[in-house]
Design a protein around this motif. Structure first.
Motif, mmCIF file in Angstrom:
data_model
loop_
_atom_site.group_PDB
_atom_site.id
_atom_site.type_symbol
_atom_site.label_atom_id
_atom_site.label_comp_id
_atom_site.label_asym_id
_atom_site.label_seq_id
_atom_site.Cartn_x
_atom_site.Cartn_y
_atom_site.Cartn_z
ATOM 1 N N ILE A 155 0.834 -1.192 0.000
ATOM 2 C CA ILE A 155 0.000 0.000 0.000
ATOM 3 C C ILE A 155 0.873 1.247 0.000
ATOM 4 O O ILE A 155 2.067 1.205 0.295
ATOM 5 N N THR A 156 0.228 2.388 -0.318
ATOM 6 C CA THR A 156 0.948 3.656 -0.388
ATOM 7 C C THR A 156 -0.064 4.793 -0.370
ATOM 8 O O THR A 156 -1.266 4.585 -0.562
ATOM 9 N N CYS A 157 0.382 6.004 -0.099
ATOM 10 C CA CYS A 157 -0.350 7.246 -0.384
ATOM 11 C C CYS A 157 -1.768 7.263 0.179
ATOM 12 O O CYS A 157 -2.750 7.171 -0.556
ATOM 13 N N GLN A 158 -1.870 7.442 1.502
ATOM 14 C CA GLN A 158 -3.165 7.367 2.181
ATOM 15 C C GLN A 158 -3.528 8.725 2.777
ATOM 16 O O GLN A 158 -3.617 8.883 3.984
ATOM 17 N N ASP A 159 -3.753 9.692 1.920
ATOM 18 C CA ASP A 159 -4.099 11.036 2.368
ATOM 19 C C ASP A 159 -5.395 11.003 3.174
ATOM 20 O O ASP A 159 -6.440 10.584 2.675
ATOM 21 N N TRP A 160 -5.324 11.465 4.413
ATOM 22 C CA TRP A 160 -6.477 11.505 5.322
ATOM 23 C C TRP A 160 -7.612 12.341 4.744
ATOM 24 O O TRP A 160 -8.796 12.046 4.958
ATOM 25 N N SER A 161 -7.251 13.385 4.017
ATOM 26 C CA SER A 161 -8.211 14.424 3.638
ATOM 27 C C SER A 161 -8.814 14.241 2.253
ATOM 28 O O SER A 161 -9.468 15.161 1.740
ATOM 29 N N VAL A 162 -8.624 13.081 1.643
ATOM 30 C CA VAL A 162 -9.093 12.861 0.275
ATOM 31 C C VAL A 162 -9.745 11.481 0.169
ATOM 32 O O VAL A 162 -9.229 10.497 0.713
ATOM 33 N N ASN A 163 -10.875 11.401 -0.522
ATOM 34 C CA ASN A 163 -11.530 10.123 -0.832
ATOM 35 C C ASN A 163 -11.829 9.309 0.428
ATOM 36 O O ASN A 163 -12.351 9.860 1.386
ATOM 37 N N HIS A 164 -11.483 8.026 0.446
ATOM 38 C CA HIS A 164 -11.875 7.201 1.595
ATOM 39 C C HIS A 164 -10.835 6.116 1.880
ATOM 40 O O HIS A 164 -9.969 5.829 1.058
ATOM 41 N N TRP A 165 -10.977 5.539 3.063
ATOM 42 C CA TRP A 165 -10.064 4.489 3.528
ATOM 43 C C TRP A 165 -10.752 3.121 3.576
ATOM 44 O O TRP A 165 -10.394 2.255 4.365
ATOM 45 N N GLY A 166 -11.718 2.906 2.729
ATOM 46 C CA GLY A 166 -12.402 1.613 2.725
ATOM 47 C C GLY A 166 -11.485 0.447 2.442
ATOM 48 O O GLY A 166 -11.779 -0.696 2.832
ATOM 49 N N ALA A 167 -10.361 0.701 1.782
ATOM 50 C CA ALA A 167 -9.419 -0.376 1.474
ATOM 51 C C ALA A 167 -8.942 -1.092 2.730
ATOM 52 O O ALA A 167 -8.723 -2.308 2.721
ATOM 53 N N PHE A 168 -8.774 -0.343 3.817
ATOM 54 C CA PHE A 168 -8.237 -0.962 5.027
ATOM 55 C C PHE A 168 -9.182 -2.009 5.607
ATOM 56 O O PHE A 168 -8.732 -3.004 6.187
#
Length: 683
Positions: free
Chosen positions: A155-168
């Protein structure tokens, strides 16, 4: 196994050896046990709000991590760590009292040695009557051991302020041996243009405790408190906590852990911004990464240098794989073309780091090399010491596969602007002539070829090229059977073509991203030459950074008449960060000089934006870009066997009314690399 249990300190890393048969006061696995074998006399903390984590799995050791809540900023807190080979902790192997100190922001990094290889362990932290979540980790197979399969996500590039973290959510449920993070764990800016809006509502806006405000309104982390705040904010999400609790993570940093597109201790937000070092900021960023990352590395705060930490390191997994993790920021030379050397287009990085003329880049690199006697001193990403180490790791590896934790892509990504413009002009001309009742659609390739010749011969000394259209006029006369005469061409065709001509600057060959290996071509050629001359096979780059999915062979020399593939690069999109496509769409939409290149990036069809960037890249890089998706977020999962590497790209679905979609994955694409062949097979 070492039966003695001991404790030592070194650069804020405590170490103990596993020992069978330890007891815990209260026993069992109820989570309320105190540490009878080393009861802390320090005050207890309150909780473990950021969860637990493990990292850097080796055959006999693992790094365990947590942060203890409740500190007053002045006094240490007592905490106990327990590790067991039983999920109910009925057989304690470690039961050790530790100290969580304010100097390290109450984080705990503990290395357990004396473990069995290829074994699952469970761990937890205790303070007072409070227990952390239970973490699960796994050691690596012993060197030389036959391993039939290894499975990991990267994984890479997990900006808190953009899009979503559903991948996790998805990654946490997978059956994996470990997870790799190849950089941009945090983003150092808040409130930047690309971070405003369009992110999940559960991620509240971030406000740095200190920070420095840029002219565009963004605020970037500057102090140790700023960087710590970012890590604490990112780790507060229970989805990323679940990934850390379920798997050991092997991490490396890229640029945003310090500063966008950084090199050494220099930031590059504006032209000339890197004229002076910012050592305190770099050291703060490094210390915060060290505190919040379960990595088997050390830091020397008494060393005043910005290079007071070394994070490049390697791992082995039986006879199957060697993993080499490199640091591509701390030793990197300045970008080959400084930002101050190019015209100001409104975006500081155009012409120096992005959309760079290929010949200008090559000439500047050659000049820098000549100034130091032909060596790579001023044109390197790795630096000499790390490059030598990389070569030793690759040459010394006896495993079937050599995996390279490589932050920025090795794949050439170029565009021939002249050829691209010729194609656009041909499309526009055919459409214009069709309105006059003439159909030349079957001759589009011929017309593009003629226009290409005319563009090559154009006078490009002014802002807009001046063309005679000798080849195009002759071809149209032939195709029309003389119907398009010289006079008609002058009155009805030439004005159409002239009106669609872009600025002269676009009629060149361009490198799209000179912050990645395309911008350090000489060193890339040296590394590929080393692999090739030494017969080192089955090397695969595990890469992130560019916010897109790419896959293909890495060539020994992309500029050779017949390049030879040497290794493979597999590039994952970012977990959440805005896509590579969105960056270039913004360029053509906002920078007038690039406006007429917009059809190379996107077209609007029935009110919908259609990505043409993928095909543009394939057109000019088709021999090595075997898979391209420039508009994506996601992650990758690798299954490795002695016979092949299988990689599945998971592309995320879009955010829905501020909520991450479930399931998060919208589509997948699997690619294979067969052992012995540096090629990608897209399934």
């Amino acid at each position: 196994m070492d039966r003695r249990q001991f404790l030592k300190w070194g650069s804020f890393l405590t170490v103990s050896a596993a020992s069978a048969g330890l007891s815990a006061c209260g026993g069992g696995g109820d989570g309320s046990a105190s540490a009878a074998a080393g009861q802390s006399q320090l005050a207890a903390g309150k909780a473990f709000g950021l969860g637990v984590a493990s990292g850097d799995p080796r055959p006999d050791s693992i790094i365990l991590w947590t942060r203890v809540d409740g500190g007053d900023g002045a006094n240490s807190l007592g905490v106990t760590i327990q590790l067991s080979d039983k999920q109910d902790f009925s057989n304690l192997l470690v039961n050790q009292a530790l100290s969580a100190d304010p100097g390290w922001d109450y984080t705990v990094r503990h290395k357990v040695t004396g473990l069995n290889s290829a074994t699952t362990y469970y761990y937890r932290f205790l303070t007072g009557g409070t227990s952390s979540a239970i973490g699960r980790t796994k050691t690596a197979p012993a060197p030389g051991t036959a391993v039939s399969q290894l499975k990991f996500a990267y994984i890479t590039c997990q900006d808190w302020s953009v899009n979503h973290w559903g991948a996790f959510d998805e990654i946490a449920q997978l059956d994996l041996d470990f997870v790799m993070h190849v950089g941009d764990y945090i983003y150092e800016t808040v409130g930047a243009g690309f971070q405003n809006g369009n992110n999940e509502t559960r991620h509240a806006a971030l406000t740095l405790p200190n920070g420095t405000k840029r002219a565009d309104g963004a605020v970037y982390a500057t102090t140790l408190a700023d960087y710590r705040y970012l890590y604490k904010s990112y780790r507060s999400d229970p989805r990323i906590q679940a990934v850390h609790a379920n798997f050991p993570v092997i991490s490396i940093w890229d640029d945003h852990e310090f500063s966008d597109d950084c090199w050494q201790d220099r930031q590059v937000y504006y032209p000339g911004d890197d004229s002076a070092p910012n050592t305190p900021r770099r050291r703060s960023a490094s210390q915060a990464w060290f505190e919040y990352t379960p990595a088997d590395v050390s830091i020397d705060l008494s060393n005043p240098s910005f290079q007071n930490i070394q994070i490049y390191r390697s791992f082995s997994f039986g006879n199957l794989a060697t993993l080499v993790m490199t640091d591509q920021r701390l030793y990197r030379s300045d970008h080959i073309i400084p930002e101050t050397a190019v015209p100001n287009t409104g975006l500081a990085n155009l012409g120096s780091r992005y959309f760079v003329p290929k010949s200008t880049l090559a000439q500047a690199e050659a000049a820098k090399m000549a100034s130091t006697g032909g060596n790579l001193l001023n044109v390197s990403i790795l630096g000499e010491a790390q490059r030598n180490w990389w070569q030793q790791q690759m040459q010394g590896a006896t495993t079937t596969w050599k995996l390279w934790g490589n932050e920025v892509s090795l794949l050439r990504m170029g565009v021939d602007g002249t050829m691209a413009v010729a194609g656009l002009l041909a499309q526009g001309l055919i459409a214009a002539l069709a309105k006059q009742g003439m159909d030349f659609s079957a001759a589009q390739q011929q017309l593009a070829g003629a226009l290409y010749q005319d563009l090559l011969a154009a006078d490009k000394s002014g802002a807009t090229p001046v063309l005679s259209y000798t080849h195009t006029q002759a071809l149209l006369a032939t195709l029309s059977g003389g119907a398009i005469s010289a006079g008609m061409f002058a009155t009805a065709v030439k004005p159409v073509l002239d009106s669609n001509l872009p600025p002269s600057m676009l009629l060149d060959q361009y490198i799209l991203n000179a912050d990645q290996w395309d911008g350090y071509n000489a060193e890339r050629k040296a590394l590929m030459g080393f692999l090739k001359s030494n017969g080192i096979a089955n090397v695969v780059g595990i890469t992130g950074d560019i916010h897109a999915f790419f896959a293909g062979p890495v060539m020994d020399d992309y500029d050779a008449a017949s390049p030879t593939p040497v290794m493979v690069d597999l590039v994952t999109a970012g977990i959440s960060s805005n896509s590579f496509f969105s960056y270039f769409k913004n360029v053509v939409d906002t920078v007038p000089a690039f406006a007429k290149a917009a059809p190379l990036i996107y077209q609007t069809v029935n009110g919908q934006t259609v990505n043409t960037f993928n095909n543009t890249l394939k057109q000019f890089n088709g021999n090595w870009l075997k898979y391209v998706d420039t508009d994506a977020q996601g992650y990758a999962v690798v299954t490795l066997t002695p016979a092949k590497l299988s990689c599945t790209f998971h592309k995320m679905a879009k955010l829905v009314n501020g909520v991450a979609p479930s399931p998060a994955t919208a589509s997948t694409q699997t690619l294979e690399v067969a052992a012995g062949t540096p090629a990608v097979n897209v399934l």
